[in-house]
Structure formats: structure tokens, C-alpha cells
Scaffold this motif. Structure first.
Motif, PDB file in Angstrom:
ATOM      1  N   VAL A   1       0.712  -1.144   0.017  1.00  0.00           N
ATOM      2  CA  VAL A   1       0.197   0.018  -0.040  1.00  0.00           C
ATOM      3  C   VAL A   1       0.994   1.236  -0.094  1.00  0.00           C
ATOM      4  CG1 VAL A   1      -1.838   1.170   1.103  1.00  0.00           C
ATOM      5  CG2 VAL A   1      -1.902  -1.170   0.869  1.00  0.00           C
ATOM      6  N   PRO A   2       1.714   1.504   0.962  1.00  0.00           N
ATOM      7  CA  PRO A   2       2.748   2.587   0.789  1.00  0.00           C
ATOM      8  C   PRO A   2       3.468   2.623  -0.473  1.00  0.00           C
ATOM      9  CG  PRO A   2       3.140   1.300   2.699  1.00  0.00           C
ATOM     10  CD  PRO A   2       1.937   0.689   2.033  1.00  0.00           C
TER      11      PRO A   2
ATOM     12  N   MET B   1       1.607   4.281  -2.900  1.00  0.00           N
ATOM     13  CA  MET B   1       1.870   5.936  -2.796  1.00  0.00           C
ATOM     14  C   MET B   1       3.143   6.375  -3.170  1.00  0.00           C
ATOM     15  SD  MET B   1       1.789   7.924   1.056  1.00  0.00           S
ATOM     16  CE  MET B   1       0.991   9.655   1.230  1.00  0.00           C
TER      17      MET B   1
ATOM     18  N   THR C   1      -3.619   6.168   7.452  1.00  0.00           N
ATOM     19  CA  THR C   1      -3.822   4.797   7.543  1.00  0.00           C
ATOM     20  C   THR C   1      -2.504   4.316   6.688  1.00  0.00           C
ATOM     21  OG1 THR C   1      -6.005   4.882   7.496  1.00  0.00           O
ATOM     22  CG2 THR C   1      -5.060   2.832   6.516  1.00  0.00           C
ATOM     23  N   VAL C   2      -2.056   4.786   5.638  1.00  0.00           N
ATOM     24  CA  VAL C   2      -1.007   4.442   4.776  1.00  0.00           C
ATOM     25  C   VAL C   2       0.165   4.603   5.632  1.00  0.00           C
ATOM     26  CG1 VAL C   2       0.333   4.472   2.596  1.00  0.00           C
ATOM     27  CG2 VAL C   2      -2.009   4.872   2.567  1.00  0.00           C
TER      28      VAL C   2
ATOM     29  N   ASN D   1      -2.925   7.953  -5.444  1.00  0.00           N
ATOM     30  CA  ASN D   1      -2.791   8.246  -4.095  1.00  0.00           C
ATOM     31  C   ASN D   1      -4.097   8.174  -3.167  1.00  0.00           C
ATOM     32  OD1 ASN D   1      -1.299   9.456  -1.652  1.00  0.00           O
ATOM     33  ND2 ASN D   1      -2.915  11.007  -1.603  1.00  0.00           N
TER      34      ASN D   1
ATOM     35  N   ALA E   1      -4.412   4.292  -2.763  1.00  0.00           N
ATOM     36  CA  ALA E   1      -3.574   3.828  -2.065  1.00  0.00           C
ATOM     37  C   ALA E   1      -4.247   3.808  -0.634  1.00  0.00           C
ATOM     38  CB  ALA E   1      -2.115   4.482  -2.133  1.00  0.00           C
ATOM     39  N   GLY E   2      -4.934   4.860  -0.451  1.00  0.00           N
ATOM     40  CA  GLY E   2      -5.887   5.093   0.780  1.00  0.00           C
ATOM     41  C   GLY E   2      -6.939   4.079   0.936  1.00  0.00           C
TER      42      GLY E   2
ATOM     43  N   GLY F   1      -5.381   0.934   1.600  1.00  0.00           N
ATOM     44  CA  GLY F   1      -5.129   1.004   3.090  1.00  0.00           C
ATOM     45  C   GLY F   1      -6.423   0.501   4.211  1.00  0.00           C
TER      46      GLY F   1
END
Length: 270
Positions: free
Chosen positions: A93-94, A97, A189-190, A234, A237-238, A241
Motif C-alpha cells: 500500500v505505501p 503511494m 492509514t497508509v 494516492n 492507495a488510501g 489501506g
């Protein structure tokens, strides 16, 4: 880090202490920015407005948090978990990002930069330390003294989102600010996932700092055609997450562990 001996604190972690640090940091940033007199909407105009409107409060906030962590003796638990999460794969997940961050940097109009704006932009990297140390650092340590890890994730992410409400008091429209609060919750959260999967807050600090740097960079001058794609990635990704964050606190307890001698001393003093 291994789940070895409990950490010895100068001040035993409490929920109210973590919340008090969060409130103090938010008020400190707001007051410094208010005294600087630079509206939030003017931050990216030039190096001077960026430094006075954001950089100065970050420098003062860094000093405040470093002194606070030292006085409390919370550096180690703020920066390191006792264990990695059992599931390490949510680190993807990160990584998503990071892709958005790279697109931001590739879409930046670097020709529009001058020395002053670049120097002020570098100071923005401190946001990775200040906002992470406040929420997923010191606040997290306080919350872990009483709460289970799902609540620690939720409250630290919510606190990270809510701290952006001060932007509405600094000139940003309420609608955009509320949107920013929601996106910050997802971003928090990420960053939480990155802490749990690596076992340290340091990488979240690095990613957070460079993410904010990249968003100001791409907003200066004329961004490239892929700039909008970075925002979409992005957001993805959130959302991812939120879907996988539960895997990072399954089977591992990060509740604050206090040495028996410390507990005996407190009971004797009570």
C-alpha cells in the motif's frame, strides 16, 4: 524490534498525555502561522511565503516535539514497535503511494523553481517528522497504554486528519478543508501500515516528508499532464489501506509494557 524487556520511561504513558501533546502541537502550529500572517492559499507563491507560512512552524514544532519526547523518555516507543506485524505484505500500500509521489516529481515544473523556493521546500521535509511524531509517534504511545491496536490506528489516523482543520482558519475554503481531512485520514492509514510492516516510524516520516514536498513542488509553476494521475493513485492507495489495515494488527499486541519495578514504585507512591 524484538519483544524483549519492557521499555523504561521517565513518565509512564497515559492516553491524556498523548492527546495533550497533539492539542499542544496543533495550537503551536496555528499560532505561529497566524503570527506569520500568510494565508494558506498563498503558501506556494514564493519561497518567502512558503517559509513563513509553513517552514517556520515546522522548525518550532520540531524543537517542541524533540524536547517533549526527551523529557518523557518516549523516543524509543515512539519510533519503534516491539514487533513487526505478522503480515508484512500490506507494505504494497505505501509502495503505491510512492508511485504517486514519483509521478508528482516527474510532473513538476522544475524550471519555475528559484533558490529561495527550493530552500523553503526542503524545510517542508520536516513535516514528516513533526506530524508523524505527533500522531503515530507520541499520541500512539499514549493510546497504547489503554487501547487495543485497532483503536490506536483509528484514533491516530483521525487525529492526523483533524489537525488539518486549522487550514480553514488560515484561508482555505471549508469544503476543500473537509476534503483534505478525509484524504489525510486515508494517508494516515497508509503511514500507519508502513510503521507496522517495517516496525519503525522512521520510514513513514521519510515518505510523509517527501509526499508533502512533492505536492507543493507539483503545484508550483505549470504541472505536467500526468499530475492528476498522481492524486488518483494516492486515493487508491488510501482506499486499499482501509481494506488491508486490519492485517497489520492481527496476532500482535503493542500495548505499552512497563517494567515491574516501575509499577511497584508507582503503587508505593499512590
Amino acid at each position: 524490534m524484538s519483544d524483549a524487556a519492557p521499555v523504561s520511561y521517565r513518565v509512564r504513558p497515559r492516553v491524556w498525555i498523548g492527546l495533550a501533546i497533539w492539542v499542544a502541537y496543533v495550537l503551536l502550529v496555528y499560532v505561529v502561522q497566524l503570527l506569520a500572517g500568510v494565508p494558506y492559499t498563498d503558501l506556494g507563491k514564493n519561497g518567502g511565503t512558503l517559509f513563513l507560512g509553513a517552514g517556520l512552524s515546522l522548525i518550532i514544532g520540531t524543537i517542541f516535539l524533540a524536547v517533549t519526547a526527551s523529557l518523557l523518555g518516549w523516543w524509543r516507543p515512539a519510533l519503534f514497535d516491539r514487533q513487526h506485524s505478522h503480515h508484512r505484505w500490506p507494505i504494497f500500500v505505501p509502495a503505491v503511494m510512492v508511485v504517486a509521489l514519483v509521478i508528482n516529481l516527474l510532473s513538476t515544473d522544475w524550471a519555475s523553481y528559484d533558490g529561495g523556493f527550493f530552500a523553503a521546500s526542503i524545510v517542508l521535509l520536516l513535516v514528516g517528522f513533526t506530524e508523524e511524531m505527533t500522531t503515530r509517534g507520541l499520541l500512539l504511545v499514549g493510546l497504547r497504554s489503554r487501547l487495543s491496536e485497532p483503536w490506536v490506528w483509528f484514533i491516530t489516523s483521525a487525529a492526523f486528519g483533524l489537525m488539518h482543520l486549522i487550514n480553514a482558519l488560515s484561508g482555505q475554503s471549508l469544503g476543500l478543508t473537509i476534503q483534505q481531512v478525509g484524504l489525510a485520514f486515508l494517508g494516515g492509514t497508509v503511514f500507519y501500515i508502513l510503521r507496522r510492516t517495517t516496525g519503525t516510524l522512521i520510514w513513514a516520516m521519510v515518505l510523509h516528508g517527501f509526499w508533502d514536498f512533492s505536492t507543493f513542488a507539483v503545484g508550483h509553476g505549470t504541472p505536467g499532464p500526468l499530475a492528476a494521475l498522481a492524486g488518483a493513485i494516492n486515493l487508491i492507495a488510501g482506499i486499499l489501506g482501509l481494506i488491508v489495515v486490519a492485517f497489520t494488527f492481527r496476532g500482535v499486541s503493542e500495548r505499552t509494557a512497563v517494567p515491574a519495578a516501575h509499577e511497584t514504585t508507582e503503587k508505593a507512591a499512590a
